[in-house]
Motif scaffolding. Structure first.
Motif, mmCIF file in Angstrom:
data_model
loop_
_atom_site.group_PDB
_atom_site.id
_atom_site.type_symbol
_atom_site.label_atom_id
_atom_site.label_comp_id
_atom_site.label_asym_id
_atom_site.label_seq_id
_atom_site.Cartn_x
_atom_site.Cartn_y
_atom_site.Cartn_z
ATOM 1 N N VAL A 44 -1.206 -4.038 -4.160
ATOM 2 C CA VAL A 44 -1.193 -2.724 -3.515
ATOM 3 C C VAL A 44 -2.451 -2.641 -2.656
ATOM 4 O O VAL A 44 -3.570 -2.625 -3.174
ATOM 5 C CB VAL A 44 -1.173 -1.587 -4.569
ATOM 6 C CG1 VAL A 44 -1.223 -0.224 -3.881
ATOM 7 C CG2 VAL A 44 0.055 -1.701 -5.457
ATOM 8 N N SER A 86 0.026 5.626 -3.231
ATOM 9 C CA SER A 86 -0.386 4.311 -3.733
ATOM 10 C C SER A 86 -0.635 4.365 -5.239
ATOM 11 O O SER A 86 -0.337 3.409 -5.959
ATOM 12 C CB SER A 86 -1.642 3.821 -3.003
ATOM 13 O OG SER A 86 -2.731 4.694 -3.226
ATOM 14 N N TYR A 88 -0.528 0.641 1.992
ATOM 15 C CA TYR A 88 -0.805 2.073 2.055
ATOM 16 C C TYR A 88 -2.038 2.282 2.938
ATOM 17 O O TYR A 88 -2.924 3.064 2.622
ATOM 18 C CB TYR A 88 -1.029 2.641 0.651
ATOM 19 C CG TYR A 88 0.237 2.670 -0.148
ATOM 20 C CD1 TYR A 88 1.139 3.724 -0.021
ATOM 21 C CD2 TYR A 88 0.573 1.620 -0.995
ATOM 22 C CE1 TYR A 88 2.337 3.735 -0.730
ATOM 23 C CE2 TYR A 88 1.759 1.626 -1.710
ATOM 24 C CZ TYR A 88 2.628 2.690 -1.566
ATOM 25 O OH TYR A 88 3.809 2.689 -2.269
#
Length: 120
Positions: free
Chosen positions: A7, A18, A63
Protein backbone atom coordinates in the motif's frame (compact mmCIF):
# COMPACT_ATOMS: atom_id res chain seq x y z
CA UNK A 1 -0.70 -15.82 1.89
CA UNK A 2 -1.76 -14.71 -1.53
CA UNK A 3 -1.18 -11.58 -3.59
CA UNK A 4 1.28 -9.84 -1.26
CA UNK A 5 0.34 -6.17 -1.49
CA UNK A 6 2.22 -2.93 -0.98
CA UNK A 7 0.00 0.00 0.00
CA UNK A 8 1.70 3.19 -1.23
CA UNK A 9 0.46 6.32 0.53
CA UNK A 10 -0.61 4.49 3.67
CA UNK A 11 -2.12 6.63 6.41
CA UNK A 12 -2.53 6.23 10.17
CA UNK A 13 -5.76 8.24 9.91
CA UNK A 14 -8.65 5.75 10.31
CA UNK A 15 -10.80 7.92 8.02
CA UNK A 16 -8.49 7.50 5.01
CA UNK A 17 -9.13 4.93 2.29
CA UNK A 18 -5.56 3.63 2.47
CA UNK A 19 -6.18 2.81 6.13
CA UNK A 20 -9.41 0.97 5.25
CA UNK A 21 -7.54 -0.92 2.54
CA UNK A 22 -4.86 -2.14 4.94
CA UNK A 23 -7.54 -3.32 7.37
CA UNK A 24 -9.47 -5.09 4.60
CA UNK A 25 -6.33 -6.74 3.16
CA UNK A 26 -5.30 -8.03 6.59
CA UNK A 27 -8.87 -9.17 7.24
CA UNK A 28 -8.71 -11.27 4.08
CA UNK A 29 -5.35 -12.78 5.08
CA UNK A 30 -3.45 -11.02 2.30
CA UNK A 31 0.14 -10.33 3.29
CA UNK A 32 0.42 -6.55 3.42
CA UNK A 33 3.28 -4.08 3.64
CA UNK A 34 2.92 -0.31 3.62
CA UNK A 35 4.74 2.91 2.85
CA UNK A 36 3.61 6.33 4.04
CA UNK A 37 4.77 9.70 5.26
CA UNK A 38 4.50 8.70 8.95
CA UNK A 39 5.62 5.54 10.68
CA UNK A 40 3.12 3.63 12.72
CA UNK A 41 0.93 0.54 12.69
CA UNK A 42 -2.43 -0.19 11.13
CA UNK A 43 -4.04 -3.59 11.75
CA UNK A 44 -0.62 -4.93 12.76
CA UNK A 45 1.04 -3.68 9.55
CA UNK A 46 4.06 -1.43 10.03
CA UNK A 47 3.92 1.68 7.83
CA UNK A 48 7.44 2.34 6.62
CA UNK A 49 8.66 5.91 6.16
CA UNK A 50 11.59 4.86 4.00
CA UNK A 51 11.53 2.69 0.91
CA UNK A 52 12.35 -0.94 1.59
CA UNK A 53 13.41 -3.55 -0.96
CA UNK A 54 10.27 -5.62 -0.45
CA UNK A 55 10.32 -9.04 -2.11
CA UNK A 56 7.58 -10.94 -3.93
CA UNK A 57 5.16 -8.03 -4.24
CA UNK A 58 2.19 -9.11 -6.33
CA UNK A 59 0.18 -5.88 -6.19
CA UNK A 60 0.97 -2.25 -5.51
CA UNK A 61 -2.14 -0.27 -4.63
CA UNK A 62 -1.68 3.47 -4.95
CA UNK A 63 -3.09 6.13 -2.66
CA UNK A 64 -0.81 8.91 -3.94
CA UNK A 65 -1.91 11.58 -6.41
CA UNK A 66 -0.10 11.58 -9.78
CA UNK A 67 2.39 14.32 -8.80
CA UNK A 68 3.32 12.44 -5.63
CA UNK A 69 3.79 9.21 -7.59
CA UNK A 70 6.60 10.55 -9.80
CA UNK A 71 9.46 10.09 -7.30
CA UNK A 72 8.41 6.43 -6.90
CA UNK A 73 8.15 5.33 -10.56
CA UNK A 74 11.55 3.58 -10.58
CA UNK A 75 11.03 2.09 -7.13
CA UNK A 76 7.64 0.59 -8.03
CA UNK A 77 8.89 -0.71 -11.38
CA UNK A 78 11.94 -2.17 -9.63
CA UNK A 79 9.71 -4.23 -7.34
CA UNK A 80 8.44 -6.02 -10.45
CA UNK A 81 4.87 -6.35 -9.24
CA UNK A 82 2.34 -8.31 -11.25
CA UNK A 83 -0.02 -5.30 -11.16
CA UNK A 84 -0.50 -1.77 -9.95
CA UNK A 85 -3.94 -0.55 -8.89
CA UNK A 86 -4.73 3.12 -9.45
CA UNK A 87 -7.42 3.96 -6.90
CA UNK A 88 -9.82 6.87 -7.53
CA UNK A 89 -7.85 10.12 -7.68
CA UNK A 90 -4.57 8.40 -8.52
CA UNK A 91 -5.13 7.92 -12.27
CA UNK A 92 -1.87 8.62 -14.11
CA UNK A 93 -1.57 8.03 -17.89
CA UNK A 94 2.14 8.94 -17.78
CA UNK A 95 2.81 6.08 -15.36
CA UNK A 96 0.58 3.68 -17.36
CA UNK A 97 2.97 4.04 -20.31
CA UNK A 98 6.01 3.23 -18.17
CA UNK A 99 4.33 0.22 -16.59
CA UNK A 100 3.20 -1.08 -19.97
CA UNK A 101 6.79 -0.83 -21.30
CA UNK A 102 7.92 -2.99 -18.38
CA UNK A 103 5.16 -5.56 -18.89
CA UNK A 104 3.48 -4.67 -15.59
CA UNK A 105 -0.31 -4.86 -15.61
CA UNK A 106 -2.33 -2.03 -14.14
CA UNK A 107 -5.95 -1.42 -13.25
CA UNK A 108 -7.85 1.78 -12.69
CA UNK A 109 -10.10 0.51 -9.92
CA UNK A 110 -10.90 0.79 -6.25
CA UNK A 111 -9.06 -1.76 -4.14
CA UNK A 112 -11.83 -1.64 -1.53
CA UNK A 113 -14.46 -2.53 -4.13
CA UNK A 114 -12.27 -5.29 -5.57
CA UNK A 115 -11.75 -6.74 -2.09
CA UNK A 116 -15.43 -6.46 -1.16
CA UNK A 117 -16.57 -8.18 -4.35
CA UNK A 118 -13.97 -11.00 -4.33
CA UNK A 119 -12.33 -9.62 -7.50
CA UNK A 120 -9.00 -8.77 -5.87
Amino acid sequence: MKKKTLVMGASLNPGRYSNFAIQKLVGQNIETVAFGSREGRVAGVEIEESLKPFKDIHTVTLYLNPDNQKPFYDYIIGLKPKRVIFNPGTENPEFYVLLKKEGINFEVACSLVLLSSNQY
